[in-house]
Design a protein around this motif. Structure first.
Motif, PDB file in Angstrom:
ATOM      1  N   THR A 179       0.853  -1.194   0.000  1.00  0.00           N
ATOM      2  CA  THR A 179       0.000   0.000   0.000  1.00  0.00           C
ATOM      3  C   THR A 179       0.889   1.244   0.000  1.00  0.00           C
ATOM      4  N   GLN A 180       0.299   2.354  -0.429  1.00  0.00           N
ATOM      5  CA  GLN A 180       0.937   3.660  -0.335  1.00  0.00           C
ATOM      6  C   GLN A 180      -0.104   4.673   0.117  1.00  0.00           C
ATOM      7  N   SER A 181       0.330   5.652   0.882  1.00  0.00           N
ATOM      8  CA  SER A 181      -0.556   6.754   1.254  1.00  0.00           C
ATOM      9  C   SER A 181       0.279   8.008   1.496  1.00  0.00           C
ATOM     10  N   LYS A 182      -0.320   9.140   1.156  1.00  0.00           N
ATOM     11  CA  LYS A 182       0.368  10.410   1.366  1.00  0.00           C
ATOM     12  C   LYS A 182      -0.675  11.504   1.525  1.00  0.00           C
ATOM     13  N   TRP A 183      -0.365  12.479   2.352  1.00  0.00           N
ATOM     14  CA  TRP A 183      -1.272  13.601   2.530  1.00  0.00           C
ATOM     15  C   TRP A 183      -0.462  14.874   2.699  1.00  0.00           C
ATOM     16  N   LYS A 184      -1.087  15.984   2.378  1.00  0.00           N
ATOM     17  CA  LYS A 184      -0.406  17.272   2.443  1.00  0.00           C
ATOM     18  C   LYS A 184      -1.416  18.364   2.780  1.00  0.00           C
ATOM     19  N   LEU A 215     -13.493   1.946   3.288  1.00  0.00           N
ATOM     20  CA  LEU A 215     -12.355   1.088   2.956  1.00  0.00           C
ATOM     21  C   LEU A 215     -11.095   1.517   3.694  1.00  0.00           C
ATOM     22  N   TYR A 216     -10.883   2.830   3.740  1.00  0.00           N
ATOM     23  CA  TYR A 216      -9.680   3.337   4.398  1.00  0.00           C
ATOM     24  C   TYR A 216      -9.669   2.974   5.882  1.00  0.00           C
ATOM     25  N   LYS A 217     -10.790   3.198   6.552  1.00  0.00           N
ATOM     26  CA  LYS A 217     -10.856   2.975   7.995  1.00  0.00           C
ATOM     27  C   LYS A 217     -10.873   1.497   8.359  1.00  0.00           C
ATOM     28  N   ASN A 218     -11.543   0.676   7.549  1.00  0.00           N
ATOM     29  CA  ASN A 218     -11.804  -0.713   7.945  1.00  0.00           C
ATOM     30  C   ASN A 218     -11.055  -1.770   7.144  1.00  0.00           C
ATOM     31  N   TYR A 219     -10.312  -1.337   6.130  1.00  0.00           N
ATOM     32  CA  TYR A 219      -9.527  -2.284   5.330  1.00  0.00           C
ATOM     33  C   TYR A 219      -8.082  -1.811   5.186  1.00  0.00           C
ATOM     34  N   PHE A 220      -7.903  -0.629   4.627  1.00  0.00           N
ATOM     35  CA  PHE A 220      -6.561  -0.102   4.350  1.00  0.00           C
ATOM     36  C   PHE A 220      -5.721  -0.011   5.629  1.00  0.00           C
ATOM     37  N   LEU A 221      -6.286   0.522   6.706  1.00  0.00           N
ATOM     38  CA  LEU A 221      -5.550   0.688   7.968  1.00  0.00           C
ATOM     39  C   LEU A 221      -5.484  -0.597   8.784  1.00  0.00           C
ATOM     40  N   GLY A 222      -6.285  -1.572   8.433  1.00  0.00           N
ATOM     41  CA  GLY A 222      -6.307  -2.824   9.173  1.00  0.00           C
ATOM     42  C   GLY A 222      -7.697  -3.424   9.168  1.00  0.00           C
ATOM     43  N   ILE A 223      -7.771  -4.736   9.122  1.00  0.00           N
ATOM     44  CA  ILE A 223      -9.051  -5.457   9.068  1.00  0.00           C
ATOM     45  C   ILE A 223      -9.417  -5.927  10.472  1.00  0.00           C
ATOM     46  N   LYS A 224     -10.632  -5.555  10.914  1.00  0.00           N
ATOM     47  CA  LYS A 224     -11.109  -6.018  12.207  1.00  0.00           C
ATOM     48  C   LYS A 224     -11.731  -7.395  12.049  1.00  0.00           C
ATOM     49  N   LYS A 225     -11.142  -8.382  12.725  1.00  0.00           N
ATOM     50  CA  LYS A 225     -11.621  -9.755  12.623  1.00  0.00           C
ATOM     51  C   LYS A 225     -12.727 -10.038  13.632  1.00  0.00           C
ATOM     52  N   GLN A 226     -13.322 -11.212  13.521  1.00  0.00           N
ATOM     53  CA  GLN A 226     -14.462 -11.566  14.371  1.00  0.00           C
ATOM     54  C   GLN A 226     -14.089 -11.578  15.850  1.00  0.00           C
ATOM     55  N   ASN A 227     -12.844 -11.910  16.166  1.00  0.00           N
ATOM     56  CA  ASN A 227     -12.416 -11.937  17.573  1.00  0.00           C
ATOM     57  C   ASN A 227     -12.033 -10.561  18.102  1.00  0.00           C
ATOM     58  N   GLU A 279     -11.076 -12.047   1.992  1.00  0.00           N
ATOM     59  CA  GLU A 279     -10.552 -13.169   2.767  1.00  0.00           C
ATOM     60  C   GLU A 279      -9.172 -12.793   3.272  1.00  0.00           C
ATOM     61  N   THR A 280      -8.953 -12.859   4.581  1.00  0.00           N
ATOM     62  CA  THR A 280      -7.666 -12.476   5.153  1.00  0.00           C
ATOM     63  C   THR A 280      -6.596 -13.491   4.770  1.00  0.00           C
ATOM     64  N   VAL A 281      -5.347 -13.141   5.071  1.00  0.00           N
ATOM     65  CA  VAL A 281      -4.230 -14.000   4.688  1.00  0.00           C
ATOM     66  C   VAL A 281      -4.326 -15.384   5.336  1.00  0.00           C
ATOM     67  N   ASP A 282      -4.994 -15.463   6.517  1.00  0.00           N
ATOM     68  CA  ASP A 282      -5.124 -16.765   7.171  1.00  0.00           C
ATOM     69  C   ASP A 282      -6.452 -17.452   6.862  1.00  0.00           C
ATOM     70  N   GLU A 285      -5.984  -6.909  11.967  1.00  0.00           N
ATOM     71  CA  GLU A 285      -4.964  -7.590  11.173  1.00  0.00           C
ATOM     72  C   GLU A 285      -4.592  -6.756   9.966  1.00  0.00           C
ATOM     73  N   SER A 286      -3.331  -6.770   9.606  1.00  0.00           N
ATOM     74  CA  SER A 286      -2.886  -6.076   8.398  1.00  0.00           C
ATOM     75  C   SER A 286      -3.630  -6.629   7.191  1.00  0.00           C
ATOM     76  N   PRO A 287      -3.991  -5.761   6.240  1.00  0.00           N
ATOM     77  CA  PRO A 287      -4.681  -6.246   5.041  1.00  0.00           C
ATOM     78  C   PRO A 287      -3.753  -6.961   4.059  1.00  0.00           C
ATOM     79  N   ILE A 288      -2.443  -6.846   4.263  1.00  0.00           N
ATOM     80  CA  ILE A 288      -1.499  -7.488   3.348  1.00  0.00           C
ATOM     81  C   ILE A 288      -1.769  -8.996   3.303  1.00  0.00           C
TER      82      ILE A 288
END
Length: 286
Positions: free
Chosen positions: A90-95, A229-241, A269-272, A245-248
């Protein structure tokens, strides 16, 4: 001595408070009503293959650029790179107070791959208490053939019979990976009630409205989609527990849009191997 210590403490606290109030704009994606008078003069995502390998690995140059037609209160770009259907970078930039953004990353890989990238470009504009935004998407894809039976090569559209064979193979590999989440979704949802598309296909709605929606409604839906997407995927995926988790390593998000436009679902689908379903309600009033 005590007075000096007290003075130092008070001065230190004052500096902290000043820094808190002077802290630059937050690094996040928030959708605001679209300003139709503002436009992006450039928004581009480009993938290219470096001609020489680094031992057994090759390098993909991944460049994301954008220019707004005026200075914005806040400029933000985010980008995702998938290989054979899974997120690899991923890449992100702000100014603050900016017009132009440039990002570049060198990504090392090996083996034949279908690379797909999608980017979201946003400008946040303030006029007193009135906050508006401008947005655009861009994307690119690149087939890379890294085989002991052929020279290292890349292409966007297959031309030769050999390239067409490779493209067909890589397309099938990618579809097998991303379709797994779609098949699991069919078991828990009445998916015939939804429009289906993958995140990497969303770029086409830069220039055309979504089915049964106006251009303005399409822009609202896309802006809210990217905020989620930014809040709930790009920055990290919230799992059922409850863990983040990183989206990578996760699959290209599948987007399901209810045909009555009451809600949309983002499925990956997460990496695991865990299926994650993110729900977002849709509202078209601004």
């Amino acid at each position: 001595m005590k007075r000096l210590s007290l003075l130092f403490i008070l001065l230190f606290v004052f500096v902290i408070i000043v820094q808190m109030f002077e802290r630059p704009a937050r690094e996040t994606i928030m959708f605001f009503p679209i300003d139709p008078t503002v436009r992006f003069t450039n928004a581009q995502t480009k993938l290219s293959l470096q001609p020489k390998k680094k031992e057994t690995r090759y390098v993909i140059d991944w460049i994301v650029t954008s220019s707004l037609d005026r200075t914005a209160y806040l400029r933000q770009d985010i980008s995702m790179l998938f290989a054979n259907g899974r997120l690899i970078a991923t890449q992100s930039k702000w100014k603050e107070k900016g017009k132009n953004l440039i990002q570049q990353k060198h990504v090392e890989q090996k083996g034949s791959r279908l690379f797909q990238s999608i980017s979201y470009h946003q400008g946040e504009l303030h006029n007193g208490d009135d906050i508006r935004s401008s947005q655009k998407m861009s994307g690119d894809l690149l087939y890379v053939i890294d085989s002991s039976f052929a020279p290292l090569q890349s292409f966007r559209k297959p031309i030769t019979s050999e390239q067409k064979t490779w493209a067909n193979t890589l397309n099938k590999q990618t579809q097998t990976i991303v379709n797994k989440a779609a098949k699991q979704t069919n078991d828990i949802l009445q998916t015939d009630e939804y429009y289906h598309l993958y995140l990497t296909e969303l770029v086409q709605y830069n220039e055309q409205p979504f089915m049964d929606l106006t251009t303005n409604e399409t822009e609202i839906m896309i802006g809210n989609l990217w905020e989620g997407l930014y809040k709930n995927y790009f920055l990290g995926i919230k799992k059922q527990n409850g863990s983040i988790e990183s989206p990578i390593g996760s699959t290209v998000p599948l987007i399901l849009i209810k045909k009555d436009y009451s809600k949309l679902l983002i499925i990956t689908e997460t990496v695991d191997g865990e299926l994650v379903v993110l729900k977002q309600l849709l509202e078209f009033t601004q």
